[in-house]
Motif scaffolding. Structure first.
Motif, PDB file in Angstrom:
ATOM      1  N   PRO A  70       0.803  -1.231   0.000  1.00  0.00           N
ATOM      2  CA  PRO A  70       0.000   0.000   0.000  1.00  0.00           C
ATOM      3  C   PRO A  70       0.839   1.286   0.000  1.00  0.00           C
ATOM      4  CG  PRO A  70      -0.600  -1.431   1.851  1.00  0.00           C
ATOM      5  CD  PRO A  70       0.581  -2.053   1.189  1.00  0.00           C
ATOM      6  N   ASN A  71       0.347   2.256  -0.734  1.00  0.00           N
ATOM      7  CA  ASN A  71       0.868   3.642  -0.717  1.00  0.00           C
ATOM      8  C   ASN A  71       2.384   3.772  -0.856  1.00  0.00           C
ATOM      9  OD1 ASN A  71      -1.702   4.855  -0.429  1.00  0.00           O
ATOM     10  ND2 ASN A  71      -1.720   4.168   1.705  1.00  0.00           N
ATOM     11  N   ILE A  72       2.964   3.033  -1.777  1.00  0.00           N
ATOM     12  CA  ILE A  72       4.430   3.109  -1.930  1.00  0.00           C
ATOM     13  C   ILE A  72       4.871   4.464  -2.494  1.00  0.00           C
ATOM     14  CG2 ILE A  72       4.772   0.592  -2.176  1.00  0.00           C
ATOM     15  CD1 ILE A  72       5.222   1.206  -5.203  1.00  0.00           C
ATOM     16  N   PHE A  73       3.940   5.197  -3.109  1.00  0.00           N
ATOM     17  CA  PHE A  73       4.323   6.517  -3.640  1.00  0.00           C
ATOM     18  C   PHE A  73       4.062   7.637  -2.620  1.00  0.00           C
ATOM     19  CE2 PHE A  73       3.933   3.998  -7.516  1.00  0.00           C
ATOM     20  CZ  PHE A  73       5.153   4.311  -8.111  1.00  0.00           C
ATOM     21  N   GLY A  74       3.689   7.264  -1.404  1.00  0.00           N
ATOM     22  CA  GLY A  74       3.462   8.269  -0.352  1.00  0.00           C
ATOM     23  C   GLY A  74       2.082   8.147   0.231  1.00  0.00           C
ATOM     24  N   HIS A  75       1.866   8.921   1.280  1.00  0.00           N
ATOM     25  CA  HIS A  75       0.618   8.866   2.044  1.00  0.00           C
ATOM     26  C   HIS A  75      -0.617   9.060   1.144  1.00  0.00           C
ATOM     27  CE1 HIS A  75      -1.916   9.183   5.478  1.00  0.00           C
ATOM     28  NE2 HIS A  75      -2.330  10.403   5.138  1.00  0.00           N
ATOM     29  N   LEU A 106      -4.143   7.506  -7.131  1.00  0.00           N
ATOM     30  CA  LEU A 106      -3.866   6.779  -8.380  1.00  0.00           C
ATOM     31  C   LEU A 106      -5.111   6.039  -8.888  1.00  0.00           C
ATOM     32  CD1 LEU A 106      -0.274   5.458  -7.604  1.00  0.00           C
ATOM     33  CD2 LEU A 106      -0.913   7.261  -9.214  1.00  0.00           C
ATOM     34  N   GLU A 107      -6.001   5.715  -7.984  1.00  0.00           N
ATOM     35  CA  GLU A 107      -7.242   5.034  -8.373  1.00  0.00           C
ATOM     36  C   GLU A 107      -8.097   5.929  -9.279  1.00  0.00           C
ATOM     37  OE1 GLU A 107     -10.523   3.845  -5.393  1.00  0.00           O
ATOM     38  OE2 GLU A 107      -8.701   2.715  -4.857  1.00  0.00           O
ATOM     39  N   ASP A 108      -8.022   7.242  -9.037  1.00  0.00           N
ATOM     40  CA  ASP A 108      -8.900   8.172  -9.760  1.00  0.00           C
ATOM     41  C   ASP A 108      -8.239   8.856 -10.953  1.00  0.00           C
ATOM     42  OD1 ASP A 108     -10.812   7.586  -7.878  1.00  0.00           O
ATOM     43  OD2 ASP A 108     -10.158   9.211  -6.542  1.00  0.00           O
ATOM     44  N   ILE A 109      -6.956   8.592 -11.140  1.00  0.00           N
ATOM     45  CA  ILE A 109      -6.224   9.285 -12.215  1.00  0.00           C
ATOM     46  C   ILE A 109      -6.709   8.822 -13.594  1.00  0.00           C
ATOM     47  CG2 ILE A 109      -3.903   9.120 -13.303  1.00  0.00           C
ATOM     48  CD1 ILE A 109      -4.310  11.399 -11.207  1.00  0.00           C
ATOM     49  N   LYS A 110      -6.888   9.784 -14.510  1.00  0.00           N
ATOM     50  CA  LYS A 110      -7.322   9.404 -15.871  1.00  0.00           C
ATOM     51  C   LYS A 110      -6.218   9.651 -16.910  1.00  0.00           C
ATOM     52  CE  LYS A 110     -12.294  10.010 -15.296  1.00  0.00           C
ATOM     53  NZ  LYS A 110     -12.514  10.889 -14.141  1.00  0.00           N
ATOM     54  N   HIS A 111      -5.314  10.556 -16.595  1.00  0.00           N
ATOM     55  CA  HIS A 111      -4.240  10.874 -17.553  1.00  0.00           C
ATOM     56  C   HIS A 111      -2.926  11.081 -16.797  1.00  0.00           C
ATOM     57  CE1 HIS A 111      -7.677  11.905 -20.079  1.00  0.00           C
ATOM     58  NE2 HIS A 111      -8.090  12.643 -19.078  1.00  0.00           N
ATOM     59  N   ALA A 170      18.018  11.501  -2.929  1.00  0.00           N
ATOM     60  CA  ALA A 170      17.054  11.963  -1.920  1.00  0.00           C
ATOM     61  C   ALA A 170      17.119  13.467  -1.705  1.00  0.00           C
ATOM     62  CB  ALA A 170      17.329  11.241  -0.614  1.00  0.00           C
ATOM     63  N   GLU A 171      18.337  13.990  -1.617  1.00  0.00           N
ATOM     64  CA  GLU A 171      18.444  15.395  -1.229  1.00  0.00           C
ATOM     65  C   GLU A 171      18.512  16.288  -2.466  1.00  0.00           C
ATOM     66  OE1 GLU A 171      20.996  13.202   0.164  1.00  0.00           O
ATOM     67  OE2 GLU A 171      19.878  12.733   1.977  1.00  0.00           O
ATOM     68  N   SER A 172      17.723  15.969  -3.497  1.00  0.00           N
ATOM     69  CA  SER A 172      17.822  16.735  -4.743  1.00  0.00           C
ATOM     70  C   SER A 172      16.721  17.787  -4.848  1.00  0.00           C
ATOM     71  CB  SER A 172      17.738  15.785  -5.929  1.00  0.00           C
ATOM     72  OG  SER A 172      16.481  15.157  -5.921  1.00  0.00           O
ATOM     73  N   THR A 173      16.954  18.727  -5.761  1.00  0.00           N
ATOM     74  CA  THR A 173      15.992  19.817  -5.944  1.00  0.00           C
ATOM     75  C   THR A 173      14.632  19.276  -6.376  1.00  0.00           C
ATOM     76  OG1 THR A 173      17.875  21.127  -6.649  1.00  0.00           O
ATOM     77  CG2 THR A 173      15.715  22.051  -7.101  1.00  0.00           C
ATOM     78  N   LEU A 174      14.633  18.316  -7.306  1.00  0.00           N
ATOM     79  CA  LEU A 174      13.367  17.793  -7.828  1.00  0.00           C
ATOM     80  C   LEU A 174      12.512  17.199  -6.695  1.00  0.00           C
ATOM     81  CD1 LEU A 174      12.426  17.630 -10.867  1.00  0.00           C
ATOM     82  CD2 LEU A 174      12.836  15.201 -10.698  1.00  0.00           C
ATOM     83  N   THR A 175      13.139  16.441  -5.818  1.00  0.00           N
ATOM     84  CA  THR A 175      12.367  15.811  -4.733  1.00  0.00           C
ATOM     85  C   THR A 175      11.890  16.861  -3.733  1.00  0.00           C
ATOM     86  OG1 THR A 175      14.394  15.299  -3.555  1.00  0.00           O
ATOM     87  CG2 THR A 175      13.480  13.542  -4.872  1.00  0.00           C
ATOM     88  N   ARG A 176      12.653  17.927  -3.592  1.00  0.00           N
ATOM     89  CA  ARG A 176      12.225  18.971  -2.652  1.00  0.00           C
ATOM     90  C   ARG A 176      10.996  19.704  -3.168  1.00  0.00           C
ATOM     91  NH1 ARG A 176      17.759  20.112  -1.957  1.00  0.00           N
ATOM     92  NH2 ARG A 176      17.655  22.032  -3.146  1.00  0.00           N
ATOM     93  N   LEU A 177      10.909  19.842  -4.514  1.00  0.00           N
ATOM     94  CA  LEU A 177       9.822  20.641  -5.077  1.00  0.00           C
ATOM     95  C   LEU A 177       8.555  19.838  -5.337  1.00  0.00           C
ATOM     96  CD1 LEU A 177      11.773  22.760  -7.745  1.00  0.00           C
ATOM     97  CD2 LEU A 177      10.990  23.490  -5.501  1.00  0.00           C
ATOM     98  N   SER A 178       8.710  18.542  -5.605  1.00  0.00           N
ATOM     99  CA  SER A 178       7.565  17.757  -6.077  1.00  0.00           C
ATOM    100  C   SER A 178       6.587  17.429  -4.945  1.00  0.00           C
ATOM    101  CB  SER A 178       8.093  16.466  -6.700  1.00  0.00           C
ATOM    102  OG  SER A 178       7.019  15.726  -7.187  1.00  0.00           O
ATOM    103  N   GLY A 179       5.299  17.360  -5.301  1.00  0.00           N
ATOM    104  CA  GLY A 179       4.274  17.042  -4.314  1.00  0.00           C
ATOM    105  C   GLY A 179       4.461  15.641  -3.750  1.00  0.00           C
ATOM    106  N   MET A 180       4.633  14.662  -4.639  1.00  0.00           N
ATOM    107  CA  MET A 180       4.875  13.282  -4.210  1.00  0.00           C
ATOM    108  C   MET A 180       6.248  12.860  -4.727  1.00  0.00           C
ATOM    109  SD  MET A 180       1.272  12.096  -5.819  1.00  0.00           S
ATOM    110  CE  MET A 180       1.554  10.368  -6.009  1.00  0.00           C
ATOM    111  N   ASN A 181       6.884  11.947  -3.982  1.00  0.00           N
ATOM    112  CA  ASN A 181       8.224  11.498  -4.378  1.00  0.00           C
ATOM    113  C   ASN A 181       8.335  10.006  -4.305  1.00  0.00           C
ATOM    114  OD1 ASN A 181       9.984  13.782  -4.742  1.00  0.00           O
ATOM    115  ND2 ASN A 181       9.341  14.312  -2.676  1.00  0.00           N
ATOM    116  N   PHE A 182       9.123   9.450  -5.218  1.00  0.00           N
ATOM    117  CA  PHE A 182       9.503   8.044  -5.071  1.00  0.00           C
ATOM    118  C   PHE A 182      11.013   7.968  -5.240  1.00  0.00           C
ATOM    119  CE2 PHE A 182      10.544   3.779  -6.269  1.00  0.00           C
ATOM    120  CZ  PHE A 182       9.702   3.006  -5.485  1.00  0.00           C
ATOM    121  N   LEU A 183      11.686   7.501  -4.187  1.00  0.00           N
ATOM    122  CA  LEU A 183      13.145   7.383  -4.238  1.00  0.00           C
ATOM    123  C   LEU A 183      13.530   5.977  -4.625  1.00  0.00           C
ATOM    124  CD1 LEU A 183      14.614   9.246  -1.214  1.00  0.00           C
ATOM    125  CD2 LEU A 183      14.915   9.722  -3.619  1.00  0.00           C
TER     126      LEU A 183
END
Ligand code: F1P
Length: 604
Positions: free
Chosen positions: A278-283, A289-294, A377-390
């Motif tokens: 469950p929820n490997i991409f975050g809380h 992801l269940e509701d995503i269409k695009h 982990a300590e990169s700019t992209l991960t700091r800015l993004s709403g959800m992160n997967f490392l």
């Protein structure tokens, strides 16, 4: 690309600066330099073109310095010569810079009118003169750096020292990262964590439009109004031993061989018996992801190729529609965001300037959320993004990406499986296939002696074609990129069905044509396309399974293990990585640091 490393300490630091610079080598560079406060705090600077070791004979000049800044330069404005190497000097001030100053021509003519003399062709030199100019007015380094930043257009991570304010390093950043490392009697400034983790795991990332002042005992971060900001100290998860060769001749080879363990580790962490955990991409991300269409995927280079595979997978197994864009294009395009669209950025480093500015653009659009798939982990992209997967694949040192690519693919396979959850038994079947990957990779490593032999056939070639269809097309793109990057042989990839629309004109008995031909519903069509090549006597090299190989006696077949179609992209790229590696070895190129390329592409 360019790297910055600086130390303010109570002890001599010249050897540590050199060691730190070597840790930044993997980013790509063509010259390097160091400046520090010497006797009576006068500035001493050493510079060299070529490898960092060329600084060693000049290092004695920096003996005893306790505060200094250093830089690796990857040429953008001006050739890789000594005069263009950082640090730049203006009066009592020395600076190093990463990024691009877009209005440097205007600033240069302004400063020339004020009698400043330019010694280099770089955009960066204006920074040094500007700080000097503003310091001469205010006699205050904080004010001078803030006024300089206010004049600059473009991106910058900059560090400066001033002979009049010894034992202090000043810095500013916008659109290019700076990380501050915190220790007991030393503090550090760097473009990334790699040189810092040798000394301390405690760090503070600077955000855009922030400024800092570090000494051996203190780190001060402030904003444009000189208000001191209290930012939390983080603890890095990077392990300093991960970046060594461990008996391999090159990092690329080591990283190819790490792929099995990385994927098995990811399986242990994220894959349950019949389901992805469950929820490997975050809380609460499973619900999202269940509701995503695009999905809009955005990435560069190898990471972009991973996004193309993901598009194929997701559209094949779900009704979610996907676009995959190269980040340097996405930024400048009109983007239509339909309701329930997820933005996904993919990047090994998390510091790729085009990908970061695409994410910044996406954050202003009406996406449901933004997800960054990243290895650092300590990169700019991960700091800015709403959800992160490392991905946690460990530091990738070789410029040509290998383990990051397969880890990205694996992550995207997990994403596909989670989205496919809406449909009957699809996730369960996928999980069964996913669990087979590690063992299959083991079989691929046994192919290395054969691949090594085949690489001889490419050594003296100037051109090659790579073919694939469906999810194998991005693998052809990635295989062609690997060959180009490290062996400097021109390689183009095509959808196999596109051959007859032009590229077939290139095919004769001298042209090697590499084809990825998994045993699936598309194989019959790809075989017809190959017949067109064989009729023109092209030299075909076909990656396929035993069953198809049986009927292809007259051409060179590289037999791949049988495997479920779902995991073909992850498996088929690995022998292609090995092929490029062995061609490069035969051509005696610098495998891990190919010419003109950089690992972290921090300019747009
Ligand atoms: C993108 C990329 C890599 C490539 C090279 C230059 O980087 O194109 O794929 O191997 O290192 O940059 P990233 O955004 O995935 O870090």
């Amino acid at each position: 690309m360019c790297g910055i490393f600086g130390i303010s300490s109570t002890k001599p630091i010249s050897n540590q600066l050199i060691k730190g610079l070597s840790k930044l080598e993997y980013r790509g560079y063509d010259s390097a330099g160091i400046s520090g406060h010497g006797i009576k705090n006068q500035l001493v600077t050493i510079k060299a073109t070529g490898p960092i070791k060329n600084l060693n004979s000049k290092l004695y000049k920096l003996q005893g310095i306790t505060t200094g800044i250093s830089h690796t330069r990857w040429a953008t404005h001006g050739q890789p010569t000594l005069k263009n190497t950082h640090p730049h000097l203006s009066g009592d001030i020395c600076t190093v810079h990463n990024g691009i100053i877009e209005n440097y021509m205007d600033l240069k003519s302004y400063l020339k009118k004020k009698s400043f003399v330019f010694k280099s062709d770089t955009d960066s030199e204006v920074i040094c003169h500007l700080i000097n100019y503003y310091f001469s007015k205010s006699a205050n380094m904080q004010s001078a750096i803030i006024s300089t930043a206010n004049s600059l257009e473009g991106s910058y991570a900059l560090a400066a020292i001033n002979a009049q304010t010894p034992h202090t390093i000043y810095s500013a950043c916008k659109g290019s990262p700076i990380i501050l490392g915190k220790d007991v009697s030393s503090n550090y400034i760097s473009s990334d964590m790699t040189p810092i983790v040798d000394h301390t795991k405690n760090y503070i990332p600077m955000d855009d439009n922030e400024f800092s002042e570090i000494s051996s005992s203190d780190i001060k971060i402030f904003n444009k109004n000189k208000r001191v900001l209290s930012k939390p100290t983080k603890v890095s998860k990077i392990n300093k031993n991960q970046a060594s060769l461990m008996g391999h001749k090159h990092f690329m080879h080591k990283e190819i061989y790490e792929q099995k363990a990385i994927i098995e580790d990811m399986i242990n962490r994220y894959v349950g018996k019949n389901k992805i955990l469950p929820n490997i991409f975050g809380h609460s991300t499973d619900k999202l992801l269940e509701d995503i269409k695009h999905i809009h995927f955005v990435a560069c280079g190898t990471s972009y190729h991973a996004s193309l595979v993901a598009k194929d997978w997701i559209e094949q197994f779900t009704t979610v529609t996907c676009t995959a864009e190269v980040a340097s294009e996405y930024k400048y395009k009109k983007i239509n965001v339909l309701p329930d669209t997820l933005f996904v950025s993919i990047s090994q480093s998390g510091e790729t300037a085009d990908t970061i500015s695409s994410l910044k653009k996406a954050l202003k659009l009406k996406y449901t959320n933004t997800l960054a798939i990243c290895n650092v982990a300590e990169s700019t992209l991960t700091r800015l993004s709403g959800m992160n997967f490392l991905m946690n694949a460990g530091p990738e040192i070789s410029v040509a990406s290998t383990k990051a690519f397969t880890s990205q693919l694996f992550t995207l396979l997990l994403l596909t499986a989670i989205i496919s959850r809406r449909y009957d038994n699809t996730e369960k079947r996928m999980v069964q296939d996913i669990r087979k990957i590690g063992k299959k990779i083991e079989e691929l490593y046994e192919m290395e002696p054969e691949i090594k032999k085949i690489s001889t056939k490419f050594k003296n070639k100037e051109h090659t074609l790579f073919l694939g269809k469906g999810a194998s097309y991005p693998i052809a793109l990635e295989a062609a990129l690997k060959l180009k990057e490290i062996s400097y042989i021109h390689a183009s990839a095509y959808h196999s069905g596109e051959l007859k629309h032009g590229p077939l004109a290139l095919v004769d008995r001298r042209m090697p044509v590499v084809c990825f031909l998994p045993d699936n519903h598309l194989a019959r069509l790809v075989l017809s396309n190959l017949a067109e090549v064989e009729a023109r006597q092209g030299q075909t090299f076909i990656f396929t399974n035993k069953k198809i190989a049986k009927n292809k006696k007259q051409v060179k077949v590289i037999k791949m293990p049988d495997c479920p179609d779902l995991i073909v992209p992850i498996l088929y790229i690995i022998p292609a990585q090995l092929l490029s590696y062995h061609v490069a070895i035969k051509k005696k190129t610098d495998v891990d640091k190919p010419r003109n390329l950089a690992k972290s592409v921090t300019v747009e």
